[in-house]
Design an enzyme around this catalytic site. Structure first.
Site, PDB file in Angstrom:
ATOM      1  CG  HIS A 157      -2.061   0.964   1.099  1.00 54.68           C
ATOM      2  ND1 HIS A 157      -1.951   2.289   1.454  1.00 54.68           N
ATOM      3  CD2 HIS A 157      -3.310   0.794   0.628  1.00 54.68           C
ATOM      4  CE1 HIS A 157      -3.102   2.887   1.208  1.00 54.68           C
ATOM      5  NE2 HIS A 157      -3.944   2.003   0.703  1.00 54.68           N
ATOM      6  CD  GLU A 160      -8.042  -3.015  -4.583  1.00 54.39           C
ATOM      7  OE1 GLU A 160      -7.604  -3.747  -5.465  1.00 54.39           O
ATOM      8  OE2 GLU A 160      -8.450  -1.874  -4.766  1.00 54.39           O
TER       9      GLU A 160
HETATM   10  N1  COA Z   1       4.179  -7.472  -4.845  1.00 54.36           N
HETATM   11  C1  COA Z   1       5.514  -7.518  -5.064  1.00 54.36           C
HETATM   12  N2  COA Z   1       6.323  -6.459  -4.914  1.00 54.36           N
HETATM   13  C2  COA Z   1       5.753  -5.312  -4.520  1.00 54.36           C
HETATM   14  C3  COA Z   1       4.391  -5.196  -4.266  1.00 54.36           C
HETATM   15  C4  COA Z   1       3.591  -6.330  -4.436  1.00 54.36           C
HETATM   16  N3  COA Z   1       2.275  -6.315  -4.228  1.00 54.36           N
HETATM   17  N4  COA Z   1       4.102  -3.938  -3.896  1.00 54.36           N
HETATM   18  C5  COA Z   1       5.259  -3.274  -3.917  1.00 54.36           C
HETATM   19  N5  COA Z   1       6.273  -4.100  -4.302  1.00 54.36           N
HETATM   20  C6  COA Z   1       7.658  -3.767  -4.436  1.00 54.36           C
HETATM   21  C7  COA Z   1       7.921  -2.999  -5.718  1.00 54.36           C
HETATM   22  O1  COA Z   1       8.201  -3.841  -6.800  1.00 54.36           O
HETATM   23  C8  COA Z   1       9.087  -2.118  -5.329  1.00 54.36           C
HETATM   24  O2  COA Z   1      10.247  -2.876  -5.438  1.00 54.36           O
HETATM   25  P1  COA Z   1      11.615  -2.204  -5.998  1.00 54.36           P
HETATM   26  O3  COA Z   1      11.911  -1.070  -5.042  1.00 54.36           O
HETATM   27  O4  COA Z   1      12.582  -3.323  -5.945  1.00 54.36           O
HETATM   28  O5  COA Z   1      11.276  -1.714  -7.373  1.00 54.36           O
HETATM   29  C9  COA Z   1       8.853  -1.844  -3.834  1.00 54.36           C
HETATM   30  O6  COA Z   1       8.017  -2.893  -3.359  1.00 54.36           O
HETATM   31  C10 COA Z   1       8.167  -0.527  -3.584  1.00 54.36           C
HETATM   32  O7  COA Z   1       7.062  -0.443  -4.441  1.00 54.36           O
HETATM   33  P2  COA Z   1       6.399   0.914  -4.944  1.00 54.36           P
HETATM   34  O8  COA Z   1       5.899   0.696  -6.337  1.00 54.36           O
HETATM   35  O9  COA Z   1       7.325   2.069  -4.698  1.00 54.36           O
HETATM   36  O10 COA Z   1       5.245   1.062  -3.935  1.00 54.36           O
HETATM   37  P3  COA Z   1       3.978   1.967  -4.143  1.00 54.36           P
HETATM   38  O11 COA Z   1       3.728   2.703  -2.889  1.00 54.36           O
HETATM   39  O12 COA Z   1       4.056   2.781  -5.375  1.00 54.36           O
HETATM   40  O13 COA Z   1       2.933   0.818  -4.385  1.00 54.36           O
HETATM   41  C11 COA Z   1       0.954  -0.324  -4.634  1.00 54.36           C
HETATM   42  C12 COA Z   1       1.731   0.690  -3.787  1.00 54.36           C
HETATM   43  C13 COA Z   1      -0.366  -0.589  -3.974  1.00 54.36           C
HETATM   44  C14 COA Z   1       0.724   0.262  -6.044  1.00 54.36           C
HETATM   45  C15 COA Z   1       1.794  -1.638  -4.735  1.00 54.36           C
HETATM   46  O14 COA Z   1       2.050  -2.136  -3.460  1.00 54.36           O
HETATM   47  C16 COA Z   1       1.139  -2.670  -5.633  1.00 54.36           C
HETATM   48  O15 COA Z   1       1.314  -2.639  -6.847  1.00 54.36           O
HETATM   49  N6  COA Z   1       0.356  -3.630  -5.023  1.00 54.36           N
HETATM   50  C17 COA Z   1      -0.323  -4.601  -5.815  1.00 54.36           C
HETATM   51  C18 COA Z   1      -1.610  -4.016  -6.396  1.00 54.36           C
HETATM   52  C19 COA Z   1      -2.667  -3.796  -5.336  1.00 54.36           C
HETATM   53  O16 COA Z   1      -2.892  -4.625  -4.476  1.00 54.36           O
HETATM   54  N7  COA Z   1      -3.346  -2.668  -5.440  1.00 54.36           N
HETATM   55  C20 COA Z   1      -4.384  -2.293  -4.526  1.00 54.36           C
HETATM   56  C21 COA Z   1      -3.938  -1.157  -3.651  1.00 54.36           C
HETATM   57  S1  COA Z   1      -5.119  -0.792  -2.394  1.00 54.36           S
END
Ligand code: COA
Length: 359
Positions: free
Chosen positions: A249, A304
């Site tokens: 998140h 979710e």
């Molecule tokens: N599975 C695997 N790796 C994940 C991950 C997940 N669900 N969520 C984050 N990471 C990893 C990223 O690949 C990144 O790795 P890196 O630094 O080696 O590139 C690191 O964790 C940080 O991720 P980042 O994209 O900066 O986090 P964010 O704050 O932008 O992401 C979300 C938040 C929700 C977009 C992300 O956690 C995600 O894509 N989750 C899956 C989709 C989801 O469940 N969405 C519903 C949100 S309520």
């Protein structure tokens, strides 16, 4: 190395507005909606009541009673249903969010409560039409959640079904400055109209990184099948560079408090013991594997993850999950639009030019 904060383009930790609507405590794992804990609201408040609280917080001078807001939603359901036959082309879209976006975009200046009612009608009508069934007319005097359920399934829901769906919709009604809410506020800040702002919010919610994870969470649970297969399956996904849906998140660094609310609602609903057990096992394994790979970045279950299990238990098709989320979140969107409009301030951030120099 990955950049953080504003340099990464994600506006992390940037305060974009002051709001009375909800407070997301990402470190402590608490969510307050219009002055009450989400756990309390999910168990005790109707969707109409929470919507009225949000609207009143956004615009105290124009505050309406819960009964007035409920009447507005009922009116909105009736008006929207009268439009459904003329919206067959929009509602024939290949996915629920595109259909919802098209249907909402043609709304003509509804009041906020009416728009909340309309969204439920369009989602239910889409669900019926795509199942080859006729849309069902609303009962404007019925409680919103009960009426929404009846419009989708064509039967009077049980008390347990209404309680579970209500807990879901109340819980997702608002959540700070998430992407769709921000989109709505940006549009509202230009003094554009409510329908344009909500249409923008629907567009933002359509993206898989915001509202699109619950369907894929179920796909994942199906693919894993049993708890002992979780580790191998999740490891293969991570090795392939794919994200685990329902985990991680932007704000929460602990488990999303809404996951616990849904787990409790599922236990009360009492329908899905096996599925819930599998979901818990997959969550534990995913959490451990993600912690090994990202020791500095807590990645825990988000809203979710258990949304998927709860909505599935209610018999809702996974293709509708994001649209059902919108049925709840539209209350928060409308409140944010009102709050932004009252502030009267255009949202217009800056960017830093990193393109080619002038030669
Ligand atoms: N599975 C695997 N790796 C994940 C991950 C997940 N669900 N969520 C984050 N990471 C990893 C990223 O690949 C990144 O790795 P890196 O630094 O080696 O590139 C690191 O964790 C940080 O991720 P980042 O994209 O900066 O986090 P964010 O704050 O932008 O992401 C979300 C938040 C929700 C977009 C992300 O956690 C995600 O894509 N989750 C899956 C989709 C989801 O469940 N969405 C519903 C949100 S309520």
């Amino acid at each position: 190395m990955r950049q953080t904060g504003i340099d990464a383009g994600g506006l992390e930790n940037v305060v974009a507005a002051e709001t009375r609507l909800s407070d997301v405590d990402g470190a402590g794992g608490h969510l307050v909606i219009a002055g009450a804990d989400v756990e309390t609201l999910a168990e005790t408040a109707s969707f109409e009541e929470v919507t009225a609280r949000l609207f009143a917080a956004a615009d105290p001078a124009g505050a309406e009673t819960t009964a007035q807001v409920a009447a507005g939603m009922g009116r909105g359901r009736a008006i929207a249903f009268a439009e459904v036959s003329g919206l067959r082309a929009a509602l024939a879209a290949p996915d629920a969010m595109t259909a919802l976006r098209g249907a909402v975009a043609q709304e003509r200046d509804p009041m906020a409560a009416e728009l909340v009612g309309a969204v439920a009608v369009y989602v239910a009508a889409y669900a019926r039409l795509h199942a080859g069934l006729s849309p069902i007319a609303p009962d404007p005097r019925a409680p919103h959640v009960e009426d929404f359920h009846r419009m989708m399934f064509g039967r009077t829901p049980s008390t347990a079904e209404v309680a579970a769906l209500s807990a879901y919709l109340v819980t997702v009604s608002d959540h700070g400055m998430n992407a769709s809410t921000f989109a709505a506020r940006v549009v509202a800040s230009t003094a554009s109209d409510r329908v344009s702002a909500i249409t923008a919010a629907i567009g933002a919610l359509k993206g898989p990184l915001h509202g699109g994870a619950p369907g894929p969470v179920l796909d994942m649970l199906d693919a894993i099948g049993s708890a002992e297969r979780a580790e191998a399956w999740l490891t293969a996904e991570l090795d392939a560079g794919r994200r685990i849906m329902g985990m991680g998140h932007r704000v929460y660094r602990v488990r999303d408090p809404r996951a616990a609310v849904f787990e409790k609602a599922l236990q009360r609903f009492g329908q899905t013991t096996d599925r819930l057990a599998l979901a818990r096992a997959v969550e534990r394994t995913a959490e451990r594997l993600l912690a090994e790979r990202h020791p500095d970045r807590p990645l825990r279950a988000n809203v979710e993850f258990y949304t998927a299990v709860l909505l599935e238990a209610l018999g809702i098709d996974r293709s509708l999950f994001t649209a059902i989320f919108a049925v709840g979140r539209v209350a928060g969107w409308c409140a944010h639009v009102a709050e932004q409009q009252r502030s009267g301030r255009l949202i217009r951030p800056s960017s830093r030019y990193v393109g080619a120099p002038v030669v």
